[in-house]
Write a protein that holds these residues in place. Structure first.
Motif, PDB file in Angstrom:
ATOM      1  N   PRO A 148       1.036  -1.096  -0.050  1.00  0.00           N
ATOM      2  CA  PRO A 148      -0.013   0.011  -0.091  1.00  0.00           C
ATOM      3  C   PRO A 148       0.804   1.197  -0.165  1.00  0.00           C
ATOM      4  O   PRO A 148       1.945   1.348   0.486  1.00  0.00           O
ATOM      5  CB  PRO A 148      -0.872  -0.021   1.296  1.00  0.00           C
ATOM      6  CG  PRO A 148      -0.917  -1.570   1.600  1.00  0.00           C
ATOM      7  CD  PRO A 148       0.610  -2.082   1.368  1.00  0.00           C
ATOM      8  N   ALA A 149       0.188   2.178  -0.510  1.00  0.00           N
ATOM      9  CA  ALA A 149       1.051   3.599  -0.626  1.00  0.00           C
ATOM     10  C   ALA A 149       0.671   4.520   0.517  1.00  0.00           C
ATOM     11  O   ALA A 149       0.818   5.685   0.627  1.00  0.00           O
ATOM     12  CB  ALA A 149       0.695   4.195  -1.952  1.00  0.00           C
ATOM     13  N   ASP A 150      -0.284   3.981   1.507  1.00  0.00           N
ATOM     14  CA  ASP A 150      -0.895   4.814   2.461  1.00  0.00           C
ATOM     15  C   ASP A 150       0.220   5.754   3.113  1.00  0.00           C
ATOM     16  O   ASP A 150      -0.126   6.764   3.719  1.00  0.00           O
ATOM     17  CB  ASP A 150      -1.622   3.716   3.593  1.00  0.00           C
ATOM     18  CG  ASP A 150      -2.614   2.923   2.791  1.00  0.00           C
ATOM     19  OD1 ASP A 150      -2.853   3.144   1.664  1.00  0.00           O
ATOM     20  OD2 ASP A 150      -3.150   2.122   3.490  1.00  0.00           O
ATOM     21  N   ASP A 151       1.330   5.037   3.555  1.00  0.00           N
ATOM     22  CA  ASP A 151       2.414   5.942   4.175  1.00  0.00           C
ATOM     23  C   ASP A 151       3.115   6.837   3.496  1.00  0.00           C
ATOM     24  O   ASP A 151       4.066   7.560   4.004  1.00  0.00           O
ATOM     25  CB  ASP A 151       3.342   4.833   5.158  1.00  0.00           C
ATOM     26  CG  ASP A 151       2.547   3.886   5.975  1.00  0.00           C
ATOM     27  OD1 ASP A 151       1.393   4.521   6.645  1.00  0.00           O
ATOM     28  OD2 ASP A 151       2.811   2.767   6.439  1.00  0.00           O
ATOM     29  N   TRP A 152       3.073   7.059   2.194  1.00  0.00           N
ATOM     30  CA  TRP A 152       3.764   7.896   1.427  1.00  0.00           C
ATOM     31  C   TRP A 152       2.898   8.944   0.988  1.00  0.00           C
ATOM     32  O   TRP A 152       1.811   8.873   0.411  1.00  0.00           O
ATOM     33  CB  TRP A 152       4.305   7.249   0.025  1.00  0.00           C
ATOM     34  CG  TRP A 152       5.170   8.150  -0.648  1.00  0.00           C
ATOM     35  CD1 TRP A 152       6.444   8.740  -0.086  1.00  0.00           C
ATOM     36  CD2 TRP A 152       5.045   8.615  -1.984  1.00  0.00           C
ATOM     37  NE1 TRP A 152       6.885   9.543  -1.106  1.00  0.00           N
ATOM     38  CE2 TRP A 152       5.867   9.486  -2.220  1.00  0.00           C
ATOM     39  CE3 TRP A 152       4.027   8.492  -2.864  1.00  0.00           C
ATOM     40  CZ2 TRP A 152       6.526  10.181  -3.483  1.00  0.00           C
ATOM     41  CZ3 TRP A 152       4.280   9.101  -4.112  1.00  0.00           C
ATOM     42  CH2 TRP A 152       5.287  10.027  -4.376  1.00  0.00           C
ATOM     43  N   HIS A 153       3.454  10.245   1.234  1.00  0.00           N
ATOM     44  CA  HIS A 153       2.806  11.491   0.932  1.00  0.00           C
ATOM     45  C   HIS A 153       3.529  12.563   0.099  1.00  0.00           C
ATOM     46  O   HIS A 153       4.273  13.113   0.768  1.00  0.00           O
ATOM     47  CB  HIS A 153       2.380  12.244   2.434  1.00  0.00           C
ATOM     48  CG  HIS A 153       1.503  11.242   3.086  1.00  0.00           C
ATOM     49  ND1 HIS A 153       0.164  10.991   2.942  1.00  0.00           N
ATOM     50  CD2 HIS A 153       1.881  10.521   4.218  1.00  0.00           C
ATOM     51  CE1 HIS A 153      -0.274  10.413   4.171  1.00  0.00           C
ATOM     52  NE2 HIS A 153       0.673  10.015   4.554  1.00  0.00           N
ATOM     53  N   PRO A 154       3.340  12.385  -1.285  1.00  0.00           N
ATOM     54  CA  PRO A 154       4.091  13.090  -1.906  1.00  0.00           C
ATOM     55  C   PRO A 154       3.905  14.609  -2.032  1.00  0.00           C
ATOM     56  O   PRO A 154       2.956  15.255  -1.548  1.00  0.00           O
ATOM     57  CB  PRO A 154       3.819  12.654  -3.506  1.00  0.00           C
ATOM     58  CG  PRO A 154       2.179  12.227  -3.242  1.00  0.00           C
ATOM     59  CD  PRO A 154       2.306  11.659  -2.184  1.00  0.00           C
ATOM     60  N   ALA A 155       5.053  15.398  -2.234  1.00  0.00           N
ATOM     61  CA  ALA A 155       4.949  17.062  -2.411  1.00  0.00           C
ATOM     62  C   ALA A 155       5.457  17.118  -3.941  1.00  0.00           C
ATOM     63  O   ALA A 155       6.350  16.926  -4.063  1.00  0.00           O
ATOM     64  CB  ALA A 155       5.862  17.664  -1.361  1.00  0.00           C
ATOM     65  N   VAL A 156       4.647  17.879  -4.300  1.00  0.00           N
ATOM     66  CA  VAL A 156       4.730  18.257  -5.718  1.00  0.00           C
ATOM     67  C   VAL A 156       4.513  19.773  -6.036  1.00  0.00           C
ATOM     68  O   VAL A 156       3.572  20.506  -5.684  1.00  0.00           O
ATOM     69  CB  VAL A 156       3.497  17.523  -6.683  1.00  0.00           C
ATOM     70  CG1 VAL A 156       3.505  18.137  -8.041  1.00  0.00           C
ATOM     71  CG2 VAL A 156       3.354  16.115  -6.404  1.00  0.00           C
ATOM     72  N   GLU A 157       5.463  20.262  -6.843  1.00  0.00           N
ATOM     73  CA  GLU A 157       5.523  21.664  -7.258  1.00  0.00           C
ATOM     74  C   GLU A 157       4.959  21.762  -8.454  1.00  0.00           C
ATOM     75  O   GLU A 157       5.243  21.220  -9.677  1.00  0.00           O
ATOM     76  CB  GLU A 157       6.727  22.128  -7.478  1.00  0.00           C
ATOM     77  CG  GLU A 157       6.957  23.646  -7.602  1.00  0.00           C
ATOM     78  CD  GLU A 157       6.840  23.868  -9.299  1.00  0.00           C
ATOM     79  OE1 GLU A 157       5.821  24.791  -9.411  1.00  0.00           O
ATOM     80  OE2 GLU A 157       7.909  23.720  -9.880  1.00  0.00           O
TER      81      GLU A 157
END
Length: 279
Positions: A148-157
């Motif tokens: 799962p990707a649940d624990d990953w929180h991307p920051a995007v410009e």
């Protein structure tokens, strides 16, 4: 169109199982883009439009290898968007229709957004034929693993569609992870999760005697969902604002958007129930 809804209600009343097949058009009424054509895609992601990068160019494993921050900028933005989008009422209408039938429902969707799960559909009754953005795998497919990707929180410009935070990592080789999505030119997709979903779908189909398919927002550009709908032995209700034709299938064709059409079908079901009680 109003006269079509009573026929839909009749088909539902004669069914004992509902197969919901859904393409990108299902999410439009929730505010999600469907990337119809280059201009639609570039309108949603102007940075890719300025670079003249088409959807097929960024939605590929090659993009993660040559331009990983751009590829994860695109998919990271989508992941955040899908996590925060509230599914429209049409999802609940479909679930209510399915739950009234003896064998319930099953969902077959090419959408990777997880909106059916967010709308309360049973995880065990969903087949995501192109995978899910909410799950990850190794870019190099070093192991046949999905997580799962649940624990990953991307920051995007967003101005340049670039990931500014760290990449998600493969827990085995510690290389870059990618979404567990079937992309264009993709020979490394780990399909173990989808294979299990497909086995559950096929087992369910074998229990249904009078199948009804309601297809929503599935186009012909990538015809996976339409082919699935038309391969079934049951009747088909096809909802599509621009490509509603049934072809050789038997059923009802509705040239409209998902939410409007599903509201009309549910109202016809309610009217039919009242008429039955009065007769």
């Amino acid at each position: 169109m109003l006269s079509l809804y009573p026929r839909c209600a009749e088909l539902i009343d004669h069914a004992d199982g509902l197969l919901i097949t859904a393409g990108a058009g299902m999410g439009v009424d929730s505010g999600l883009p469907d990337f119809r054509g280059p201009q639609g895609f570039w309108g949603a992601y102007p940075a890719l439009g300025r670079a003249r990068i088409r959807f097929e160019g960024i939605a590929s494993p090659a993009a993660f290898k040559t331009h990983p921050r751009l590829a994860w900028g695109f998919y990271g933005h989508r992941l955040t968007l899908y996590r925060t989008t509230v599914p429209h009422e049409g999802f609940s209408i479909l679930r209510r229709i399915g739950e009234r039938l003896t064998n319930g429902y099953f969902v077959f969707t090419s959408n990777v957004d997880g909106q059916f799960q967010r709308a309360g559909f049973d995880e065990q009754r969903i087949d995501e034929c192109h995978g899910s953005i909410h799950h990850l795998q190794c870019l190099e497919a070093c192991a046949n693993e999905i997580w799962p990707a649940d624990d990953w929180h991307p920051a995007v410009e967003e101005e340049h569609c670039l990931l500014t935070s760290g990449f998600p990592e493969c827990p085995n080789c510690h290389g870059i992870a990618r979404p567990n999505i079937l992309m264009f030119g993709d020979w490394g997709w780990v399909d173990r999760r989808n294979a299990m979903q497909s086995r559950r779908l096929n087992a369910w189909l074998n229990t249904v005697e009078h199948l009804l398919v309601i297809e929503v927002g599935a186009g012909t550009h990538i015809p996976t969902v339409r082919m699935m709908s038309e391969s079934q032995r049951g009747r088909l209700i096809r909802i599509n604002p621009t490509e509603p034709e049934l072809g050789l299938a038997e059923g009802v064709s509705i040239a409209g958007g998902a939410l409007e059409a599903l509201r009309g079908i549910e109202q016809a079901l309610d009217d039919r129930q009242v008429q039955g009680a009065q007769s």
